[in-house]
Design a protein around this motif. Structure first.
Motif, PDB file in Angstrom:
ATOM      1  N   ASP A  32      49.776  14.682  89.085  1.00  0.00           N
ATOM      2  CA  ASP A  32      48.523  14.734  89.828  1.00  0.00           C
ATOM      3  C   ASP A  32      48.861  14.510  91.301  1.00  0.00           C
ATOM      4  N   ARG A  58      44.750  18.375  77.640  1.00  0.00           N
ATOM      5  CA  ARG A  58      43.710  17.445  77.174  1.00  0.00           C
ATOM      6  C   ARG A  58      43.454  16.304  78.154  1.00  0.00           C
ATOM      7  N   THR A  60      43.510  16.804  81.510  1.00  0.00           N
ATOM      8  CA  THR A  60      43.014  17.398  82.752  1.00  0.00           C
ATOM      9  C   THR A  60      41.506  17.582  82.618  1.00  0.00           C
ATOM     10  N   GLN A  61      40.874  17.997  83.696  1.00  0.00           N
ATOM     11  CA  GLN A  61      39.426  18.162  83.672  1.00  0.00           C
ATOM     12  C   GLN A  61      39.048  19.590  84.025  1.00  0.00           C
ATOM     13  N   ALA A  62      37.895  20.020  83.552  1.00  0.00           N
ATOM     14  CA  ALA A  62      37.377  21.341  83.901  1.00  0.00           C
ATOM     15  C   ALA A  62      37.336  21.451  85.419  1.00  0.00           C
ATOM     16  N   ASP A  64      39.984  21.685  87.341  1.00  0.00           N
ATOM     17  CA  ASP A  64      41.283  21.339  87.919  1.00  0.00           C
ATOM     18  C   ASP A  64      42.084  22.609  88.180  1.00  0.00           C
ATOM     19  N   HIS A  84      40.418  25.979  78.333  1.00  0.00           N
ATOM     20  CA  HIS A  84      40.049  24.611  78.701  1.00  0.00           C
ATOM     21  C   HIS A  84      39.301  24.553  80.036  1.00  0.00           C
ATOM     22  N   ARG A  86      40.296  25.401  83.009  1.00  0.00           N
ATOM     23  CA  ARG A  86      41.136  24.971  84.120  1.00  0.00           C
ATOM     24  C   ARG A  86      41.570  26.207  84.886  1.00  0.00           C
TER      25      ARG A  86
END
Length: 167
Positions: A32, A58, A60-62, A64, A84, A86
């Motif tokens: 990150d 899993r 990470t975030q939408a 990213d 996902h 991303r």
């Protein structure tokens, strides 16, 4: 180490004859850049780096933006990242996609949107993992300060929002 992760063959540098085996683990790191935090996963000696990288999704975030190097531009990795929600920018090698190979030869436009589909051998796996059967991506050719061309594949399709100079 041997029991947990396995071994890889150790060849002689001059003859390539196998001299033995050594314990080995494959590491995958998700870093990150904003928070300066690294998450590492260790896999078995014969693990596939794409499997380890998909596992990182899993945490990470939408929304990213994931940047990846040359070993990662596979249909499966791009489709899993897209599934996902991303975004991605991945450096392509000459072996990755036909479009990237052409662009690395200096052919075609510097930015093009292409619909990818998995190769025949990958289709059963893509179906089993319920990944999309096709994926719309953008290939971008950029000139490095060394004078070399590099090709990136990205989910950032809007050329107005991310024009070539931003890559």
């Amino acid at each position: 180490m041997r029991e947990e992760f396995g071994t890889i063959a150790w060849p002689n540098d001059k003859t390539a004859e196998i001299q033995g085996e050594r314990p080995y683990a494959l590491a995958s790191v998700l870093y990150d850049v904003l928070n300066r935090v690294a998450l590492a996963t260790l896999g078995k000696a014969k693990a596939y780096e794409i499997d380890l990288a998909v596992g990182h999704l899993r945490v990470t975030q939408a929304g990213d933006l994931l940047t990846m190097d040359r070993n990662y531009p596979s249909y499966r990795m791009l489709a899993a990242t897209h599934q996902h929600s991303r975004d991605f920018v991945v450096r392509c090698s000459g072996a990755s996609f036909a479009v990237a190979r052409q662009m690395l030869k200096g052919e075609g436009p510097d930015s093009q949107i292409v619909t990818l589909t998995p190769c025949t051998e990958q289709k059963p796996l893509i179906r089993r993992q319920r990944l999309p059967p096709s994926l719309c991506v953008r290939f971008v050719r950029v000139r490095l300060s060394t004078g070399e061309d590099e090709v990136l594949v990205t989910s950032l399709l809007d050329e107005n929002a991310t024009p070539l100079p931003n890559f």
